[in-house]
Structures are given as structure tokens and as C-alpha cells.
Design a protein around this motif. Structure first.
Motif, PDB file in Angstrom:
ATOM      1  N   UNK A   3      45.327 -42.786 -63.409  1.00 22.70           N
ATOM      2  CA  UNK A   3      45.613 -44.112 -62.745  1.00 22.70           C
ATOM      3  C   UNK A   3      44.052 -44.748 -63.056  1.00 22.70           C
ATOM      4  N   UNK A   4      43.893 -45.923 -62.865  1.00 26.16           N
ATOM      5  CA  UNK A   4      42.375 -46.628 -63.039  1.00 26.16           C
ATOM      6  C   UNK A   4      42.129 -47.147 -61.748  1.00 26.16           C
ATOM      7  N   UNK A   5      42.052 -45.703 -60.714  1.00 21.10           N
ATOM      8  CA  UNK A   5      41.184 -46.137 -59.491  1.00 21.10           C
ATOM      9  C   UNK A   5      39.676 -46.302 -59.464  1.00 21.10           C
ATOM     10  N   UNK A   6      38.942 -47.056 -58.867  1.00 22.99           N
ATOM     11  CA  UNK A   6      37.552 -47.064 -58.913  1.00 22.99           C
ATOM     12  C   UNK A   6      37.082 -47.007 -57.474  1.00 22.99           C
ATOM     13  N   UNK A   7      35.724 -47.397 -57.299  1.00 23.53           N
ATOM     14  CA  UNK A   7      34.978 -47.363 -56.341  1.00 23.53           C
ATOM     15  C   UNK A   7      34.747 -46.060 -55.513  1.00 23.53           C
ATOM     16  N   UNK A   8      34.260 -45.939 -54.244  1.00 26.23           N
ATOM     17  CA  UNK A   8      33.931 -45.015 -53.619  1.00 26.23           C
ATOM     18  C   UNK A   8      34.859 -43.925 -53.236  1.00 26.23           C
ATOM     19  N   UNK A   9      34.656 -42.667 -53.202  1.00 25.03           N
ATOM     20  CA  UNK A   9      35.696 -41.661 -52.576  1.00 25.03           C
ATOM     21  C   UNK A   9      35.801 -41.686 -50.955  1.00 25.03           C
ATOM     22  N   UNK A  10      36.831 -42.048 -50.631  1.00 27.52           N
ATOM     23  CA  UNK A  10      36.885 -42.436 -49.119  1.00 27.52           C
ATOM     24  C   UNK A  10      36.606 -40.981 -48.342  1.00 27.52           C
ATOM     25  N   UNK A  11      35.578 -41.085 -47.346  1.00 29.68           N
ATOM     26  CA  UNK A  11      35.522 -40.099 -46.691  1.00 29.68           C
ATOM     27  C   UNK A  11      36.451 -39.696 -45.437  1.00 29.68           C
ATOM     28  N   UNK A  12      37.455 -40.697 -45.200  1.00 23.01           N
ATOM     29  CA  UNK A  12      38.520 -40.489 -43.924  1.00 23.01           C
ATOM     30  C   UNK A  12      39.686 -39.599 -44.433  1.00 23.01           C
ATOM     31  N   UNK A  13      39.591 -39.245 -45.839  1.00 22.40           N
ATOM     32  CA  UNK A  13      40.632 -38.337 -46.027  1.00 22.40           C
ATOM     33  C   UNK A  13      40.438 -36.961 -45.660  1.00 22.40           C
ATOM     34  N   UNK A  14      39.096 -36.626 -45.182  1.00 23.80           N
ATOM     35  CA  UNK A  14      38.958 -35.430 -44.445  1.00 23.80           C
ATOM     36  C   UNK A  14      39.765 -35.099 -42.921  1.00 23.80           C
ATOM     37  N   UNK A  15      40.454 -36.302 -42.882  1.00 19.48           N
ATOM     38  CA  UNK A  15      41.435 -36.033 -41.478  1.00 19.48           C
ATOM     39  C   UNK A  15      42.673 -35.380 -41.828  1.00 19.48           C
ATOM     40  N   UNK A  16      42.901 -35.205 -43.220  1.00 27.27           N
ATOM     41  CA  UNK A  16      44.315 -34.612 -43.592  1.00 27.27           C
ATOM     42  C   UNK A  16      44.412 -33.234 -43.344  1.00 27.27           C
ATOM     43  N   UNK A  17      44.407 -32.708 -42.460  1.00 30.06           N
ATOM     44  CA  UNK A  17      44.285 -31.276 -42.202  1.00 30.06           C
ATOM     45  C   UNK A  17      45.480 -30.398 -42.695  1.00 30.06           C
ATOM     46  N   UNK A  18      46.475 -31.107 -42.981  1.00 26.67           N
ATOM     47  CA  UNK A  18      47.807 -30.299 -43.468  1.00 26.67           C
ATOM     48  C   UNK A  18      47.702 -30.406 -45.007  1.00 26.67           C
ATOM     49  N   UNK A  22      38.621 -30.503 -45.465  1.00 24.02           N
ATOM     50  CA  UNK A  22      39.517 -29.740 -45.029  1.00 24.02           C
ATOM     51  C   UNK A  22      39.406 -28.276 -45.776  1.00 24.02           C
ATOM     52  N   UNK A  23      39.285 -27.254 -45.141  1.00 23.38           N
ATOM     53  CA  UNK A  23      38.842 -26.132 -45.622  1.00 23.38           C
ATOM     54  C   UNK A  23      40.313 -25.586 -46.129  1.00 23.38           C
ATOM     55  N   UNK A  24      41.545 -25.972 -45.881  1.00 32.22           N
ATOM     56  CA  UNK A  24      42.983 -25.613 -46.480  1.00 32.22           C
ATOM     57  C   UNK A  24      42.893 -25.997 -47.909  1.00 32.22           C
ATOM     58  N   UNK A  25      42.168 -26.937 -48.323  1.00 30.17           N
ATOM     59  CA  UNK A  25      42.340 -27.690 -49.761  1.00 30.17           C
ATOM     60  C   UNK A  25      41.947 -26.475 -50.851  1.00 30.17           C
ATOM     61  N   UNK A  26      42.955 -26.315 -51.715  1.00 32.01           N
ATOM     62  CA  UNK A  26      42.704 -25.489 -52.725  1.00 32.01           C
ATOM     63  C   UNK A  26      42.637 -26.181 -54.330  1.00 32.01           C
ATOM     64  N   UNK A  27      43.020 -27.413 -54.419  1.00 32.46           N
ATOM     65  CA  UNK A  27      43.180 -28.115 -55.745  1.00 32.46           C
ATOM     66  C   UNK A  27      42.605 -29.529 -55.451  1.00 32.46           C
ATOM     67  N   UNK A  28      41.512 -29.832 -56.149  1.00 27.94           N
ATOM     68  CA  UNK A  28      41.037 -31.423 -56.217  1.00 27.94           C
ATOM     69  C   UNK A  28      41.054 -31.817 -57.691  1.00 27.94           C
ATOM     70  N   UNK A  29      41.952 -32.793 -57.910  1.00 29.74           N
ATOM     71  CA  UNK A  29      41.862 -33.291 -59.286  1.00 29.74           C
ATOM     72  C   UNK A  29      42.136 -34.874 -59.529  1.00 29.74           C
ATOM     73  N   UNK A  30      40.964 -35.515 -59.862  1.00 32.96           N
ATOM     74  CA  UNK A  30      41.086 -36.918 -59.905  1.00 32.96           C
ATOM     75  C   UNK A  30      40.740 -37.234 -61.345  1.00 32.96           C
ATOM     76  N   UNK A  31      40.916 -36.634 -62.268  1.00 38.74           N
ATOM     77  CA  UNK A  31      40.323 -36.769 -63.562  1.00 38.74           C
ATOM     78  C   UNK A  31      41.131 -38.087 -64.166  1.00 38.74           C
ATOM     79  N   UNK A  32      40.410 -38.812 -65.239  1.00 34.18           N
ATOM     80  CA  UNK A  32      40.895 -40.075 -65.811  1.00 34.18           C
ATOM     81  C   UNK A  32      41.146 -41.264 -64.982  1.00 34.18           C
ATOM     82  N   UNK A  33      40.224 -41.568 -63.865  1.00 34.25           N
ATOM     83  CA  UNK A  33      40.087 -42.540 -62.983  1.00 34.25           C
ATOM     84  C   UNK A  33      38.652 -43.340 -63.352  1.00 34.25           C
TER      85      UNK A  33
END
Length: 445
Positions: free
Chosen positions: A120-135, A146-157
Motif C-alpha cells: 500500500x502507500x502508507x507514509x509518515x512515522x512508524x507508530x511506537x504504540x504498536x509495541x503494546x501488541x504483545x500477542x 515485542x520480543x515475540x515478533x518474528x517477521x516485520x515486512x513493510x516493503x513498498x510503502x
């Protein structure tokens, strides 16, 4: 016997009734409280989703038009809720052509496990509030706490800014794909976060390509996980020398450093990568000779060294001969000298693309070129080649693009070149050729 008028039986029944009524009220209150609590939680999810919608200013496909009060938010497109609590557990909106920013309130979706917002075409800063998503377990959105995260992919924004230097707190991270954004500021501190990634012992894929990262490649890069299999930093503003340490990545099979401003010689470490299959160093300012051990990587099938200042004589024999599985070879726009080796052509029939243009190769084009039966693209233009064009070139039956201009070829154009029905582009200009143009070739451009 006269029964005492104590009214015991009546008083007993009344007490039991009162107790029953109290229990009934308590149960109703409890159920009401649980229901209200659940409704409140669901309302939190709904409001977070509506805020996400509000921050999307371009929805070409009209996906979010149905995110309204006409149906429960768990029925909205792209939303998946858990069956027990009806809480949002997945947000899946791939390839929707959205434009906008990512609302920090998505961090209120506390049951979220999967987020997919790629392409998609998201822009702007990466929100720090997403750290609350511990699941959260899998995401295509930057989540950094979140230490449980294994995949971060934000390509193409169109995300911009700098990466948090504590991103390495995601100790279980296996894939980090930030490609094709606007991250970085072309400054020396842009890649400071690399040092923290050394905490991610399972990191296997790291893509930082096509951003605005500047400065030098940090030495801490050498301490990244030896589980690394793919590493891409092409299309940035990186400069300086390529640091030592790539030899530590014994599992690496794809390495892309192209379209930067790296300079000087390349490290001998590149000969220590036994599983390397693809290497791109093109479009830099690298110089000197190619390390003789480069083709110790017998699995190498894609090699692009073009648009640099490399030099050396007879590179095909002296360096590249042992790359027996090459399918794509581009060493154009360098300062290589020597001959085009007959033995190399004879032993590398797997080649599909071969680019040797704009060097200083001399001698003739060997007849062994006809051994390249899979060849589709062949470019030897702008060299100092002499002699006749070999008849055997017509044996390359899959040839589509043939560029031989700006050399010293002489004689006639082989008439059997007309049999190459697959040819799309043919350039023999600026040579010393004579005689007629073979039938059918006059229409080629």
C-alpha cells in the motif's frame, strides 16, 4: 398437641426467597457486568478500526466504504475476530492501494496476532504504540517492542524517519524487510540500528534496499547472525569501503550491495561464502582486481559487477572459470582487458545472459560461443574485438538480444544469422563489416 404459633415455616420460606432474589440479582449484575465489559472491549476494537479508516485518505477500491454501523466490525473486509471473545485478531488488507498514515490506535487492538498491510502507500512515522501488541506473531507493520515478533515486512510503502536503535530487542526476529520506502536521511547515523540487530540470533533475511540510508556500512554488520541467508542494501546512499566480515555469513546465498557509492577493492571475504548463489555489486565505485577466490562459491549463478572501475587481464580464465553454474554474468562498464576465453565459453553453456560491453577486450570472438545454447542476451559492444563474426553464433538458438557494435569486426555478416528467429534486437553498427545484409535481418533494429 398444639403447634406453637412461631410462624417458623413461613419465616424460613421468606428468608430462602430473599436469598434467592439476592443471588438472582447478583447473577444478573455479574452477567451484565461481563457483558458490558466485553461490549466495552469490542467497542475499543471498533473505534480503533474506525480511526485506522479515518487516516486512509485514498481508498481507490472502496474497501473501507463498508466499515460502518450497518454490520458488526468482525464482518468488515480484512478483519478476523476470535470466536470466543469476538476480539480482532487479524488485519489483512494486502494490495488495496491505500494511501494514508498508520493510526497509532491500532495499538489498542490488544488481541491482534497477524497484521498484513504490504503493498500500500502508507507514509509518515512508524507508530511506537504498536509495541503494546504483545500477542502479535506475524506482521507487515513495524512493531519494535515485542520480543515475540518474528517477521516485520513493510516493503513498498512511503515510510520515513530513522529506525529505533533498540530494534534488536526483538530477539526472535527472523525477517526484517524495510525495502522500497523513504527511511533514513542520507546521514552517517542512519544504520546505527544495525548494532542492536546483533541480538537477533535467528535473523535470516535483512532487506534495507531502495531507501535513503547513508553513511558507511557499520563494522557491527560483521556480528549479525550467522543464520543470515539474504542481505540486501542496494539502492541507497552508502559509501566508503565494504567492511570485512561477510565471510562470517556461511549460510548467505543472496547478497545485494548494488546502486550505492562503495569504493576501493572488495574483501577476500567474498570467497568464503560456500552457499552464495547471487551477488550484486553493480553501479558502485569499486576498483582493483576481483579476488581470485570469488568462484570458490561453486553455487554462484547470478553475478553482476557492472558499472564499476574493476580491472585485470583475462578475468574469464583467471577468476570466473570455476563459476561453473553461472546463468547471469554482467561485467560490463569496467576496465577489464585480455581475450574472451574459448575454454570459458565451452564450459559455461548454462549462461543465459552475458554482458562484457565497454571494457577493453581484444582478439577475436571464438567459435566456441556457439556452445552457449541457452544464451538469450549477449553484449560485447564497445570493446576492441577483431576478426570475423563466427558462423557458430547461429547455434545460439534462443538468442534474443545481440549487441556487437563499436568493435573492429570485419568480413561479412554470417548468412545463417537469418535463421535466428528469436532475435528481437541486433546491433552490428560501427564495425568494419562488408557485403550484403542477410535475408530477414534487414528488418531487425
Amino acid at each position: 398437641m398444639e403447634v406453637p404459633n412461631t410462624m417458623w415455616g413461613f419465616r424460613s420460606s421468606s428468608t430462602l426467597a430473599n436469598i434467592f432474589l439476592l443471588l438472582l440479582v447478583a447473577m444478573i449484575f455479574s452477567v451484565s457486568h461481563v457483558s458490558a465489559s466485553k461490549q466495552f472491549q469490542n467497542e475499543t476494537d471498533r473505534l480503533a478500526l474506525l480511526e485506522f479508516k479515518k487516516q486512509i485518505y485514498n481508498d481507490l477500491l472502496g474497501v473501507l466504504n463498508f466499515w460502518n454501523h450497518s454490520q458488526h466490525h468482525c464482518q468488515w473486509e480484512g478483519i478476523t475476530c476470535g470466536t470466543r471473545h469476538q476480539r480482532v485478531i487479524a488485519l489483512t488488507l494486502r494490495h488495496k492501494h491505500f494511501s494514508g498514515i498508520i493510526s497509532p490506535l491500532v495499538g489498542n487492538l490488544s488481541f491482534m496476532r497477524f497484521i498484513h498491510l504490504e503493498e500500500n502507500q502508507f507514509h509518515g512515522e512508524i507508530p511506537q504504540e504498536f509495541g503494546r501488541l504483545f500477542r502479535l506473531r506475524v506482521l507487515n507493520l513495524p512493531i519494535f517492542n515485542s520480543s515475540a515478533v518474528v517477521v516485520i515486512s513493510v516493503a513498498g510503502n512511503s515510510l520515513h524517519g530513522n529506525l529505533p536503535t533498540n530494534i534488536g530487542d526483538l530477539t526472535n526476529l527472523q525477517l526484517l524487510n524495510l525495502g522500497s520506502n523513504l527511511l533514513g536521511s542520507q546521514s552517517t547515523e542512519d544504520l546505527d540500528f544495525i548494532a542492536s540487530l546483533t541480538n537477533c540470533s535467528n535473523l535470516s533475511v535483512l532487506s534495507l534496499s531502495v531507501n535513503k540510508f547513508g553513511g558507511n556500512m557499520p563494522k557491527a554488520m560483521a556480528n549479525l547472525s550467522n543464520q543470515l541467508t539474504e542481505f540486501y542494501v542496494g539502492g541507497n546512499y552508502l559509501s566508503g569501503t565494504i567492511p570485512e566480515g561477510f565471510g562470517n555469513f556461511v549460510n548467505l546465498y543472496k547478497l545485494g550491495l548494488e546502486f550505492n557509492s562503495f569504493s576501493r577493492i572488495i574483501s577476500r571475504d567474498f570467497g568464503k561464502l560456500p552457499n552464495l548463489q547471487g551477488l550484486r555489486l553493480d553501479h558502485n565505485d569499486l576498483s582493483g582486481q576481483i579476488v581470485s577466490t570469488l568462484c570458490n562459491n561453486t553455487s554462484l549463478y547470478y553475478l553482476d559487477l557492472s558499472f564499476n572501475q574493476f580491472e585485470g587481464g583475462n578475468i574469464l580464465d583467471n577468476v570466473l572459470m570455476n563459476c561453473q553454474n553461472l546463468q547471469y554474468l554482467d561485467i560490463s562498464q569496467n576496465n577489464f582487458t585480455g581475450i574472451i576465453s574459448p575454454h570459458f565459453l565451452e564450459t559455461h553453456s548454462s549462461l543465459i545472459y552475458m554482458g562484457l560491453s565497454e571494457n577493453s577486450f581484444t582478439g577475436s570472438l571464438p567459435r566456441e560461443v556457439g556452445k552457449l545454447i541457452h544464451l538469450a542476451d549477449f553484449n560485447v559492444s564497445h570493446n576492441q574485438l577483431v576478426g570475423d563474426i563466427p558462423m557458430s553464433l547461429a547455434d545460439c538458438s534462443n538468442l534474443e538480444n545481440l549487441f556487437m557494435q563499436a568493435n573492429f569486426f570485419q568480413g561479412t555478416i554470417p548468412p545463417n544469422l537469418a535463421s535466428l528467429k528469436s532475435i528481437q534486437q541486433l546491433d552490428l553498427s560501427s564495425n568494419n563489416l562488408t557485403g550484403p545484409i542477410p535475408s530477414d535481418q534487414g528488418e531487425k533494429h
